[in-house]
Design an enzyme around this catalytic site. Structure first.
Site, PDB file in Angstrom:
ATOM      1  N   LYS B  60       0.841  -1.202   0.000  1.00 38.45           N
ATOM      2  CA  LYS B  60       0.000   0.000   0.000  1.00 38.45           C
ATOM      3  C   LYS B  60       0.872   1.246   0.000  1.00 38.45           C
ATOM      4  CE  LYS B  60      -3.982   1.956   2.528  1.00 38.45           C
ATOM      5  NZ  LYS B  60      -4.823   1.828   3.732  1.00 38.45           N
ATOM      6  N   SER B 143      -9.796   1.779   2.818  1.00 37.55           N
ATOM      7  CA  SER B 143      -8.883   2.563   2.003  1.00 37.55           C
ATOM      8  C   SER B 143      -7.866   1.712   1.249  1.00 37.55           C
ATOM      9  CB  SER B 143      -8.127   3.569   2.890  1.00 37.55           C
ATOM     10  OG  SER B 143      -7.292   2.894   3.809  1.00 37.55           O
ATOM     11  N   SER B 167     -10.057  -0.685   6.925  1.00 37.14           N
ATOM     12  CA  SER B 167      -9.498  -0.418   5.599  1.00 37.14           C
ATOM     13  C   SER B 167      -8.894  -1.628   4.905  1.00 37.14           C
ATOM     14  CB  SER B 167      -8.429   0.675   5.696  1.00 37.14           C
ATOM     15  OG  SER B 167      -9.053   1.922   5.819  1.00 37.14           O
TER      16      SER B 167
END
Lengths: 437, 513
Positions: B60, B143, B167
Site C-alpha cells: 500500500k 482505504s 481499511s
C-alpha cells in the site's frame, strides 16, 4: 515516524527525583503523555513524575518548595532577526528529553532566585542528571515575577521566558520588577502576560498576553506507552547515586578541612564534566578523597588547593588537564611529610611533573635531581655552612657582631649549594651554632 | 548557535528527490487502477531465500519504500521518496518475497471506497470480468482498495494494506479476497505513514488463508523501533492463553469451539441479502460441531461516532507535519501574502495539497481537540472506546493479556466464546460515482448525507479496531446482485492464530459447497 523514548532521559529525571530536592514517595505510576505539533516540532508533556520537593538553598537560609518535576521533549529554537524580518530555526535539540522543574513562589529577590538556580544546578550536576550548562542551553529558566506592597497579597505575575544565564536572569527580574512598580505607581494594573528579555537593552518586552494564549489542542500521544516507574527501579537508582553536595561538604569539614578549602574543592568539582550518558567525570573531591586515603587530610588539601591548583592556574590549565596521578600526588605528600624532601623540593618536583607530564614517581625524580634531603647526621649540612661562612666573611662577621638578620643572606648561599635539599630551620640553627662558637 | 550541524531540516530536504514516473508501466495501465507509480521488480531484486519465495506482493502506498515513491495517494506527497524501508517492507524482502509495486489507496488511508486518491479511484476487478461492454464500475472498497483489487485481479498473490477502522477488511469483502487485520501491536508500524496511531495496523490481503498466514507470520515479529509493538513476553503469554482453543480445532469435528454472533452487528443499514450467506455459513459450522452462541456487545452503536472522533483527532495532529516546510509539496505564498502568522504560510500548501476528505477529517479532529470540545468529544470518545473493549472482554472466554500485564491472568467467563463471526460489510460493493473534472463526484455523493453514508460502511469493522483485536474478513458467498460478500472473524487480543485457523475452516466449508 515517531520517536522512541530513550531510557536515559527517564533515568536522568529519576536521578533528580532521588536527589536532595527529593519528593518522598511520590513516584507516579501513571504518566499521561500529551503532545501538540506546531511548525516542525513535537512537544511531549507528561504528568509530573514527582511532586512536592524541597530545596535548601546554599547561601540564603531558605527552603524553596519544588512543586513538580516533569519530562518533556525539547523543541527547536527560533531566533528572530527584526532587521531582515526573518526567523532562523535551529532543530538540533528538537526531540531530546527535557526535564522541567517547577518551583513554588518562595523567592523574594533576584539574589534568592539566583541562589536557587545555582543550588539546583550544582545538585543536578552532582548526580549526573544534567551538565547544567546554561550557555549551551542545557539548563534554562522561565521566571515568574510579581510585585506587591508589604502586607498586600502577591500581585499579578508575568512570565519571562528562556533566560540562559544566572546573571541575565537576575537582571531580568530586576528590570521586570521596576517595570511593574512603575505601572502600579501610575495606577495602571499589571496585565498577566508572557514576556521576553532583551539582554542588550536590559528590558523585558511582551511576547503574548493571556488572552491570545494559543489553544494547543494537545492530546494523549498513542505512540508513547505509559511510563511505569517501579519502586525497585527507584531504589536501584538511589543506591548508585553519587554523594550529594551537602553530604560532601559535611564529610570534608568533619575531616578537619577549613571552610575555605572545602569551598575551593567543591567549586572546582562543580566544573567537572557530565558525559552525555550522565557519567560523571572525576572531580577534585574524588581526587582529594583518593590521595588523602591513609594520609593527613589537611596536608593533602594544602598540596592540592595551594600548590597543585595554584600551579595549574598559573599555567592556565584546568583541573581536568591535571597530569599528576593519585599515586604521584600521594607519594609526593609522603616524601615531604616524612622529611625525605623539603617542601621547596616538593614544589620543584610538582612543577617538573606539570611541565614534562612525566609519569615517574616523585621519589625517582627526587633521586634523579639529587633532591633527597641529606641524611648524614648533618655532615653535609655542616660542610655547606662552613663553605658559606668562608665565602661570605663580611656577613659572617656581622652575625658574630650580633646582627642576626644577616644570617638570612648566608642561609641563601647554603640553600643554593644544597639545591634546596637542606631544611631552612636546620641551616639557620647550624649557622648560628658555627658563628657563635 | 543557529546551526552548529546540519539540522534535521536540511537532512529531510536532501532525501526528497522527484522520482521519474513510469507512465507507460503496464501495472498503471491495468483497468482496476490498483497499482500506482513505477513497477517495483527492478528496484527489489529477488533475495531468493525465505518462506515468501515465489510470492509477488503489492505494498500500500502509505508504507515507506526506499526504491519506490510513497505518495499516500496525496498530492502533498506526490513526489516523495522515503529515505528508508518500513520494517514490514524489509521483512518481506528478507523473507524472499517479490515486491511488484505500490498499491493505490484513499488519501492517507481516509476513506471507505478508495475514491479519494490523487491517482484516481480503484475499480473493483469483479465487475471487469468478461465482455468490456458488460463492465460494471464498482468500488473496490477502501482505504486499501488497490491492495484488494491487485490481489483479486491476479496482479499479485498478496498485498500489504493498512487498517485503521476497516481499511483492509472492507475492500477484502468487496473484492472477494481474504483480509487480515492483526491485533494492534503485532506487526510493526515503523515506516507506516501515520493516520491515527492508536488504531493503525498493517494488514495482509491475499487470495486464500494459507498465503495470508505465510505473509502474516513473516511480519508478526517484535520491532524495537515501534514503541507500540507488543513485546515478546506479551506475545508469548497471548499465545499460551489461546492454546486450549486451538486444541479444539485439531480434531475433525469442531466440538468445544464456541462461536459468538453479536446481535448488534445486524443493524438497519444491513442489506438483507448479506444475511442469508452468513446464516448458511453458521449452519455449516454448527454441523461440524461448533456451538453457535448469540451474544450482545451493547456499546456497538456508539463505536462509529467514537471512531470518527478519535481517528480524526489523531489525524489532525499527525497531518500537521505537512506544512510545506519539512517535506512534500510546497506552495509558495503569492507576493503580498499575509505573513503575520505561520499558519497563513502553511495554508497555501495544505489547501492545495490535501484532498477534500482529508481536509474534512482534519477540521473534524481539530475541532474535537479544541479546548471547548475536548471533554464532550475527545474524552467522551475515549470512554466509549473503553466500553467497547469491556464488551469484548465480557464475551470472550479467552482473557486479554493486556488487562493484566503481570500474572496471574484472570480467566475469562467460562460461558464465553472463542471467536465472533459477523458480516464484514453492510452490503456488496457500491457503484463508483462518476467524477467531474475536479475529481468531485458529479451526482452529489459529496453532499453531507452521502459522506455519512460512506462512514456507515465502517460500522461493522470499527469496534475491533477500537479494541485492537485481530479481525479477518473471508469471502462468504455472494449477495443478491451476485457480488462478493465477506464474513468477519474476530478474536481476543493476540489470538491471531486462532482467528486464521477459524478462517481456514470457513474456507474449507465453502469449498465443500
Amino acid at each position: 515516524m515517531y520517536e522512541r523514548r530513550d531510557r536515559g532521559y527517564t533515568e536522568a529525571a529519576c536521578l533528580a527525583v532521588g536527589s536532595r530536592c527529593c519528593f518522598p514517595g511520590v513516584i507516579s505510576h501513571e504518566a499521561r503523555t500529551l503532545k501538540f505539533s506546531e511548525i516542525v516540532i513535537l512537544v511531549i508533556f507528561t504528568a509530573p513524575i514527582a511532586r512536592n520537593g524541597r530545596l535548601q538553598l546554599d547561601k540564603d537560609d531558605i527552603v524553596v518548595r519544588v512543586k513538580q518535576l516533569q519530562l518533556e521533549q525539547d523543541t527547536g529554537k527560533s531566533t528572530s532577526y527584526p532587521r531582515t524580518r526573518t526567523t532562523a530555526i535551529d532543530l538540533n535539540r528538537a526531540g531530546m528529553g527535557l526535564m522541567e522543574i517547577v518551583s513554588e513562589p518562595d523567592m523574594r529577590s533576584p539574589e534568592e532566585a539566583g541562589d536557587y538556580v545555582r543550588t539546583l544546578q550544582a545538585l543536578l550536576r552532582s548526580v549526573g542528571s544534567s551538565d547544567g550548562n546554561m550557555e549551551q542551553g542545557s539548563f534554562r529558566c522561565d521566571v515568574n515575577v510579581s510585585v506587591n506592597r508589604v502586607g498586600d497579597p502577591p500581585g499579578t505575575r508575568c512570565e519571562i521566558k528562556n533566560l540562559n544565564s544566572v546573571k541575565f536572569m537576575m537582571v531580568a527580574i530586576t528590570c521586570e520588577a521596576f517595570r511593574q512598580i512603575a505601572l502600579l505607581e501610575r495606577g495602571v494594573p499589571v496585565a498577566q502576560e508572557t514576556r521576553g528579555f532583551n539582554e542588550e537593552k536590559a528590558e523585558t518586552y511582551s511576547l503574548r498576553s493571556k488572552e491570545d494564549a494559543p489553544d494547543y489542542r494537545y492530546m494523549p500521544d498513542p505512540n508513547i506507552p505509559p511510563l511505569l516507574i517501579g519502586s525497585a527501579y527507584v531504589n536501584a537508582i538511589r543506591e548508585r547515586m553519587p554523594e550529594l553536595p551537602d553530604a560532601t561538604r559535611e564529610r570534608l569539614l568533619a575531616q578537619g578541612l577549613s571552610q575555605r578549602d572545602v569551598e575551593v574543592l567543591m567549586d572546582v568539582d562543580s566544573g567537572r564534566e557530565v558525559g552525555l550518558d550522565g557519567e560523571l567525570g572525576r572531580g577534585a573531591v574524588a581526587y582529594f578523597d583518593e590521595v588523602s586515603r591513609g594520609r593527613d587530610p589537611k596536608a593533602v588539601v594544602n598540596w592540592i588547593t595551594h600548590e597543585l591548583l595554584g600551579q595549574l592556574a598559573f599555567r592556565n590549565e584546568t583541573f581536568r588537564e591535571n597530569p599528576i596521578s593519585v599515586e604521584q600526588m600521594g607519594e609526593l605528600v609522603d616524601l615531604v611529610q616524612g622529611g625525605k624532601v623539603t617542601g621547596t623540593s616538593g614544589k620543584t618536583i610538582l612543577r617538573h611533573i606539570l611541565s614534562t607530564r612525566s609519569s615517574d614517581l616523585p621519589s625517582k625524580i627526587a633521586e634523579d635531581f639529587k633532591l633527597i634531603a641529606s641524611d648524614d647526621d648533618g655532615a653535609s649540612l655542616e660542610k655547606w655552612c662552613r663553605e658559606a661562612i668562608a665565602a661570605l666573611p663580611q656577613q659572617a662577621e656581622a652575625v658574630r657582631q650580633g646582627n642576626p638578620n644577616v644570617v638570612n643572606k648566608i642561609m641563601g648561599h647554603v640553600m643554593k649549594a644544597s639545591r634546596g635539599t637542606a631544611k631552612a630551620q636546620d641551616v639557620r640553627a647550624m649557622l648560628l651554632k658555627l658563628l657563635q662558637q | 548557535m543557529i546551526s552548529r550541524s546540519p539540522s534535521r531540516f536540511c537532512r529531510l530536504h536532501e532525501t526528497i528527490r522527484p522520482y521519474e514516473r513510469n507512465v507507460s508501466s503496464p501495472a498503471r495501465a491495468h483497468p482496476t487502477n490498483a497499482l500506482v507509480g513505477p513497477l517495483g521488480t527492478s528496484s527489489y531484486p529477488l533475495s531468493g531465500a525465505g518462506p515468501l519465495v515465489g510470492l509477488r506482493l503489492a505494498v500500500k502506498d502509505n508504507i515507506c519504500t526506499k526504491s519506490l515513491p510513497t505518495t499516500c495517494s496525496s498530492k502533498v506527497l506526490q513526489d516523495y521518496h522515503s529515505p528508508f524501508d518500513a520494517t514490514v517492507v524489509s521483512l518481506l524482502w528478507n523473507n524472499g518475497a517479490e515486491i511488484v509495486g505500490k498499491a493505490n489507496c484513499d488519501e492517507f488511508g481516509m476513506g471507505s471506497l478508495n475514491l479519494y486518491s490523487v491517482h484516481g479511484p480503484v475499480v473493483n476487478p469483479f465487475g471487469l470480468q468478461g465482455e468490456e461492454s458488460a463492465a460494471e464500475r464498482r468500488s473496490a472498497g477502501g482505504s486499501s482498495g488497490g491492495s484488494a483489487a491487485a490481489v483479486a485481479a491476479g496482479l499479485c498473490e498478496a498485498a500489504l494494506g493498512t487498517d485503521t477502522g476497516g481499511s483492509v477488511r472492507l475492500p477484502a469483502s468487496y473484492c472477494g479476497v481474504v483480509g487480515m487485520k492483526p491485533s494492534y501491536g503485532i506487526i510493526s508500524r515503523w515506516g507506516v505513514v501515520s493516520f491515527a496511531d492508536s488504531l493503525d495496523c498493517v494488514g495482509v490481503l491475499a487470495r486464500d488463508i494459507d498465503t495470508t498466514r505465510r505473509v502474516h507470520d513473516s511480519l508478526a515479529v517484535w520491532d524495537h523501533r515501534d514503541p507500540t509493538a507488543a513485546p515478546p513476553h506479551v506475545r508469548t503469554r497471548a499465545k499460551r492463553v489461546s492454546e486450549s482453543a486451538l486444541e479444539y480445532l485439531k480434531s475433525e469435528t469442531l466440538a468445544g469451539l464456541r462461536i459468538g454472533v453479536p446481535r448488534e452487528y445486524f443493524p438497519s443499514e444491513l442489506e438483507q441479502s448479506v444475511v442469508a450467506p452468513l446464516r448458511s455459513l453458521l449452519n455449516q459450522l454448527r454441523a461440524r460441531g461448533a456451538t453457535i452462541v448469540p451474544v450482545s456487545l451493547p456499546s456497538t452503536p456508539y463505536a462509529l461516532s467514537a471512531y470518527y472522533v478519535i481517528s480524526s483527532a489523531e489525524a489532525s495532529s499527525n497531518l500537521a507535519r505537512y506544512d510545506g516546510i519539512e517535506y512534500g509539496m510546497r506552495v509558495e505564498p503569492p507576493p503580498g501574502a499575509n505573513f503575520t502568522k505561520t499558519a497563513n504560510v502553511y495554508a497555501y500548501t495544505r489547501s492545495q495539497g490535501f484532498g477534500r476528505e482529508v481536509q474534512r477529517r482534519i477540521l473534524l479532529g481539530t475541532y474535537a481537540l479544541s479546548a471547548d470540545a475536548f471533554e464532550n468529544y475527545f474524552l467522551q470518545a475515549q470512554r466509549v472506546r473503553k466500553l467497547i473493549k469491556a464488551d469484548f472482554d465480557r464475551v470472550f472466554c479467552i482473557p486479554s493479556v493486556l488487562n493484566s500485564p503481570s500474572s496471574p491472568i484472570s480467566a475469562g467467563p467460562s460461558e464465553g466464546v472463542h471467536v465472533l463471526i459477523h458480516p464484514s460489510a453492510i452490503r456488496t460493493a457500491p457503484a463508483l460515482p462518476t467524477l467531474d473534472s475536479e475529481g468531485n463526484p458529479e451526482d452529489g455523493t459529496d453532499a453531507p448525507t452521502s459522506t455519512l453514508d460512506a462512514y456507515v460502511q465502517d460500522v461493522m469493522t470499527v469496534p475491533a479496531s477500537l479494541a485492537g483485536l485481530p479481525a479477518l474478513s473471508i469471502p462468504a458467498g455472494t449477495g443478491a446482485d451476485g457480488w462478493p460478500i465477506g464474513a468477519s472473524v474476530v478474536g481476543q487480543w493476540g489470538s491471531d492464530e486462532l482467528v486464521l485457523k477459524v478462517g481456514e475452516i470457513i474456507e474449507r466449508c465453502r469449498g465443500d459447497t
